[in-house]
Design a protein around this motif. Structure first.
Motif, PDB file in Angstrom:
ATOM      1  N   VAL A   1       0.811  -1.216   0.000  1.00 16.68           N
ATOM      2  CA  VAL A   1       0.000   0.000   0.000  1.00 16.68           C
ATOM      3  C   VAL A   1       0.847   1.270   0.000  1.00 16.68           C
ATOM      4  O   VAL A   1       0.604   2.194  -0.780  1.00 16.68           O
ATOM      5  CB  VAL A   1      -0.960  -0.003   1.209  1.00 16.68           C
ATOM      6  CG1 VAL A   1      -1.782   1.279   1.269  1.00 16.68           C
ATOM      7  CG2 VAL A   1      -1.874  -1.223   1.138  1.00 16.68           C
ATOM      8  N   ALA A   2       1.837   1.326   0.889  1.00 16.72           N
ATOM      9  CA  ALA A   2       2.629   2.554   1.014  1.00 16.72           C
ATOM     10  C   ALA A   2       3.700   2.681  -0.058  1.00 16.72           C
ATOM     11  O   ALA A   2       4.178   3.784  -0.317  1.00 16.72           O
ATOM     12  CB  ALA A   2       3.275   2.619   2.402  1.00 16.72           C
ATOM     13  N   LEU A   3       4.084   1.565  -0.684  1.00 14.64           N
ATOM     14  CA  LEU A   3       5.127   1.611  -1.714  1.00 14.64           C
ATOM     15  C   LEU A   3       4.553   1.407  -3.116  1.00 14.64           C
ATOM     16  O   LEU A   3       4.494   2.329  -3.921  1.00 14.64           O
ATOM     17  CB  LEU A   3       6.204   0.568  -1.418  1.00 14.64           C
ATOM     18  CG  LEU A   3       7.104   0.840  -0.220  1.00 14.64           C
ATOM     19  CD1 LEU A   3       8.080  -0.309  -0.021  1.00 14.64           C
ATOM     20  CD2 LEU A   3       7.862   2.147  -0.392  1.00 14.64           C
ATOM     21  N   ALA A   4       4.126   0.181  -3.416  1.00 11.63           N
ATOM     22  CA  ALA A   4       3.744  -0.153  -4.790  1.00 11.63           C
ATOM     23  C   ALA A   4       2.529   0.640  -5.263  1.00 11.63           C
ATOM     24  O   ALA A   4       2.525   1.194  -6.372  1.00 11.63           O
ATOM     25  CB  ALA A   4       3.482  -1.647  -4.900  1.00 11.63           C
ATOM     26  N   ALA A   5       1.484   0.695  -4.459  1.00  7.08           N
ATOM     27  CA  ALA A   5       0.273   1.405  -4.885  1.00  7.08           C
ATOM     28  C   ALA A   5       0.560   2.879  -5.129  1.00  7.08           C
ATOM     29  O   ALA A   5       0.079   3.468  -6.113  1.00  7.08           O
ATOM     30  CB  ALA A   5      -0.831   1.243  -3.840  1.00  7.08           C
ATOM     31  N   ASN A   6       1.348   3.498  -4.260  1.00 10.40           N
ATOM     32  CA  ASN A   6       1.697   4.904  -4.454  1.00 10.40           C
ATOM     33  C   ASN A   6       2.532   5.106  -5.706  1.00 10.40           C
ATOM     34  O   ASN A   6       2.388   6.120  -6.399  1.00 10.40           O
ATOM     35  CB  ASN A   6       2.441   5.434  -3.233  1.00 10.40           C
ATOM     36  CG  ASN A   6       1.497   5.843  -2.113  1.00 10.40           C
ATOM     37  OD1 ASN A   6       0.333   6.165  -2.350  1.00 10.40           O
ATOM     38  ND2 ASN A   6       1.988   5.820  -0.895  1.00 10.40           N
ATOM     39  N   ALA A   7       3.427   4.161  -6.002  1.00  8.11           N
ATOM     40  CA  ALA A   7       4.245   4.272  -7.214  1.00  8.11           C
ATOM     41  C   ALA A   7       3.377   4.200  -8.462  1.00  8.11           C
ATOM     42  O   ALA A   7       3.578   4.959  -9.422  1.00  8.11           O
ATOM     43  CB  ALA A   7       5.306   3.174  -7.236  1.00  8.11           C
ATOM     44  N   ILE A   8       2.413   3.301  -8.448  1.00 10.41           N
ATOM     45  CA  ILE A   8       1.516   3.162  -9.608  1.00 10.41           C
ATOM     46  C   ILE A   8       0.656   4.409  -9.756  1.00 10.41           C
ATOM     47  O   ILE A   8       0.452   4.912 -10.871  1.00 10.41           O
ATOM     48  CB  ILE A   8       0.649   1.899  -9.451  1.00 10.41           C
ATOM     49  CG1 ILE A   8       1.533   0.647  -9.507  1.00 10.41           C
ATOM     50  CG2 ILE A   8      -0.422   1.838 -10.539  1.00 10.41           C
ATOM     51  CD1 ILE A   8       0.832  -0.626  -9.064  1.00 10.41           C
ATOM     52  N   LEU A   9       0.165   4.952  -8.640  1.00  8.76           N
ATOM     53  CA  LEU A   9      -0.640   6.167  -8.698  1.00  8.76           C
ATOM     54  C   LEU A   9       0.175   7.350  -9.194  1.00  8.76           C
ATOM     55  O   LEU A   9      -0.331   8.212  -9.919  1.00  8.76           O
ATOM     56  CB  LEU A   9      -1.220   6.471  -7.317  1.00  8.76           C
ATOM     57  CG  LEU A   9      -2.384   5.599  -6.858  1.00  8.76           C
ATOM     58  CD1 LEU A   9      -2.672   5.819  -5.379  1.00  8.76           C
ATOM     59  CD2 LEU A   9      -3.634   5.896  -7.688  1.00  8.76           C
ATOM     60  N   ALA A  10       1.448   7.393  -8.821  1.00 11.53           N
ATOM     61  CA  ALA A  10       2.289   8.529  -9.195  1.00 11.53           C
ATOM     62  C   ALA A  10       2.762   8.458 -10.635  1.00 11.53           C
ATOM     63  O   ALA A  10       2.913   9.490 -11.298  1.00 11.53           O
ATOM     64  CB  ALA A  10       3.497   8.610  -8.257  1.00 11.53           C
ATOM     65  N   ALA A  11       3.001   7.253 -11.150  1.00 10.30           N
ATOM     66  CA  ALA A  11       3.654   7.127 -12.458  1.00 10.30           C
ATOM     67  C   ALA A  11       2.798   6.507 -13.542  1.00 10.30           C
ATOM     68  O   ALA A  11       3.077   6.691 -14.723  1.00 10.30           O
ATOM     69  CB  ALA A  11       4.946   6.296 -12.300  1.00 10.30           C
ATOM     70  N   GLY A  12       1.780   5.739 -13.179  1.00 11.27           N
ATOM     71  CA  GLY A  12       1.043   4.961 -14.166  1.00 11.27           C
ATOM     72  C   GLY A  12       0.065   5.772 -15.000  1.00 11.27           C
ATOM     73  O   GLY A  12      -0.382   6.847 -14.600  1.00 11.27           O
ATOM     74  N   THR A  13      -0.264   5.224 -16.166  1.00  5.44           N
ATOM     75  CA  THR A  13      -1.324   5.800 -16.983  1.00  5.44           C
ATOM     76  C   THR A  13      -2.675   5.394 -16.407  1.00  5.44           C
ATOM     77  O   THR A  13      -2.761   4.508 -15.543  1.00  5.44           O
ATOM     78  CB  THR A  13      -1.229   5.292 -18.427  1.00  5.44           C
ATOM     79  OG1 THR A  13      -1.449   3.868 -18.430  1.00  5.44           O
ATOM     80  CG2 THR A  13       0.140   5.590 -19.035  1.00  5.44           C
ATOM     81  N   ASP A  14      -3.746   6.021 -16.885  1.00  8.93           N
ATOM     82  CA  ASP A  14      -5.082   5.645 -16.417  1.00  8.93           C
ATOM     83  C   ASP A  14      -5.359   4.168 -16.706  1.00  8.93           C
ATOM     84  O   ASP A  14      -5.968   3.464 -15.889  1.00  8.93           O
ATOM     85  CB  ASP A  14      -6.133   6.519 -17.095  1.00  8.93           C
ATOM     86  CG  ASP A  14      -6.103   7.958 -16.598  1.00  8.93           C
ATOM     87  OD1 ASP A  14      -5.526   8.194 -15.511  1.00  8.93           O
ATOM     88  OD2 ASP A  14      -6.643   8.842 -17.298  1.00  8.93           O
ATOM     89  N   GLN A  15      -4.907   3.704 -17.862  1.00 11.95           N
ATOM     90  CA  GLN A  15      -5.116   2.305 -18.223  1.00 11.95           C
ATOM     91  C   GLN A  15      -4.358   1.385 -17.270  1.00 11.95           C
ATOM     92  O   GLN A  15      -4.884   0.368 -16.801  1.00 11.95           O
ATOM     93  CB  GLN A  15      -4.650   2.055 -19.661  1.00 11.95           C
ATOM     94  CG  GLN A  15      -4.798   0.618 -20.131  1.00 11.95           C
ATOM     95  CD  GLN A  15      -6.246   0.168 -20.187  1.00 11.95           C
ATOM     96  OE1 GLN A  15      -7.093   0.895 -20.719  1.00 11.95           O
ATOM     97  NE2 GLN A  15      -6.546  -1.017 -19.660  1.00 11.95           N
ATOM     98  N   GLN A  16      -3.100   1.733 -16.968  1.00 15.75           N
ATOM     99  CA  GLN A  16      -2.303   0.914 -16.058  1.00 15.75           C
ATOM    100  C   GLN A  16      -2.892   0.916 -14.648  1.00 15.75           C
ATOM    101  O   GLN A  16      -2.921  -0.120 -13.984  1.00 15.75           O
ATOM    102  CB  GLN A  16      -0.860   1.420 -16.039  1.00 15.75           C
ATOM    103  CG  GLN A  16      -0.103   1.133 -17.327  1.00 15.75           C
ATOM    104  CD  GLN A  16       1.234   1.836 -17.391  1.00 15.75           C
ATOM    105  OE1 GLN A  16       1.419   2.927 -16.836  1.00 15.75           O
ATOM    106  NE2 GLN A  16       2.199   1.221 -18.071  1.00 15.75           N
TER     107      GLN A  16
END
Length: 373
Positions: free
Chosen positions: A92-107
């Protein structure tokens, strides 16, 4: 900015505390830290399904509850208080935040719902053998190939990396630092659990040999580095909250023991030296809580202060936790040094957390640079 907990946040604290009292007593912590996976799948399922904690900070459009970093701080403070064993922080504190910060809407739509439901355990891999958590320490290479990217190199000190089914990896390319996603069972990926000082938090070494990876986000490397920096700042704030919980528990253990342990016919808490130690611990705990809460509320408000207060909170809370954990052992005396007593588990967590994401000296230097001194 109001730094008092709302009624909803207090209810969240009570709910999490009750859940952890039921599922994470110290006897269970000691059992799980001796196992390979380091967590209980049944407890993880309840944490995700019954309490919805794995989707706490994930927006509703991606299957989460859409709460903020202040709520996450409340949860992690309680988990730090009990030395909760499980991949919650990594996911939650690492991976999810990384995806929210860097990912596209599709990702985000592809990756976050599984995390929110608790079906996907994830982590972030940044540091290597140097132990550095900044871009300069990243040497793992990513090169285009077979319609995607291929990763070659290794990562160390990856939280719960031995069990994660999704890994967000920071790698160096010809264009700079980029973020990638790798499946936990990808061909060419070798995962080894590392011996750690803190047995309640599992670390792994990941070796990549031409491992297929997908680029996270379409952004240039400058944006990827900013996303990584943002993720690590939020992780530092989350860890500071967890350190506050551990510090508070050390203080509570010390005060309880000082009231009941007698020497020369009276409780040792009546001695001035013990009073001074407990008073110093209280000052450390309350100051750390103020720093961690302010940082969490700044993150929740998406304030421009986040880079500065993240380093401030991490530096202070790291030292406060280490001091209170040490004083806890001193107040308990000889029994505090034994394997049978829980004080040493908090001391080891305090030391390992002090080094995670950079030690206090690193964050003080980073703070100075960020505020322009």
């Amino acid at each position: 900015m109001i730094l008092a907990l709302t009624e909803e946040q207090e209810l969240l604290r009570q709910s999490v505390r009750g859940f952890l009292a039921d599922t994470s007593p110290m006897s269970e912590v000691r059992r799980l830290m001796e196992t390979g996976p380091g967590y209980d799948p049944a407890v993880w399922a309840r944490l995700a399904g019954q309490l919805g904690l794995t989707g706490l900070t994930i927006p509703e459009e991606y299957g989460g509850s859409g709460s903020g970093h202040a709520e996450l701080a409340v949860v992690l403070e309680e988990m730090g208080r009990t030395l909760f064993c499980g991949p919650y922080f990594a996911t939650v504190a690492l991976a999810a935040n990384a995806i929210l910060a860097a990912g596209t809407d599709q990702q985000k739509g592809d990756l976050l719902p599984g995390i929110a439901r608790g079906e996907v355990m994830a982590t972030l891999a940044v540091a290597e053998d140097s132990g550095r958590w900044d871009p300069a320490g990243i040497q793992l290479e990513a090169r285009p190939g077979n319609g995607g990217y291929r990763l070659t190199g290794h990562k160390s000190f990856v939280l719960d990396g031995h069990i994660a089914s999704l890994i967000v990896v920071a790698a160096r390319t010809d264009d700079g630092i980029l973020l990638f996603t790798v499946a936990g069972g990808a061909a060419g990926l070798s995962r080894t659990e590392l011996p750690a000082l803190d047995m309640t938090r599992k670390l792994a070494r990941l070796d990549f040999s031409d491992v297929p990876a997908s680029r996270l986000g379409p952004r240039p490397s400058e944006d990827a580095e900013r996303a990584l920096a943002r993720t690590l700042d939020l992780a530092a704030i989350a860890l500071a909250a967890e350190q506050v919980g551990g510090s508070q528990r050390c203080l509570d253990m010390s005060v309880e023991y000082a009231k009941t342990r007698e020497q020369f016919g009276r409780p040792i808490g009546s001695f001035q030296a013990i009073k001074h130690k407990c008073a110093d611990m209280l000052l450390d705990v309350e100051s750390a809580r103020s720093a961690a809460y302010y940082a969490a509320w700044a993150a929740a408000a998406d304030s421009d202060e986040v880079p500065a207060v993240a380093s401030l909170a991490k530096a202070y809370c790291s030292e406060a936790y280490f001091r209170t954990a040490g004083q806890n052992i001193q107040i308990h005396g000889g029994i505090g040094f034994t394997w049978e007593h829980d004080a040493h588990l908090y001391f080891k967590r305090a030391k390992s957390a002090e080094l995670l994401f950079g030690d206090p000296a690193f964050h003080r230097e980073q703070l100075v640079q960020r505020i322009g001194i």
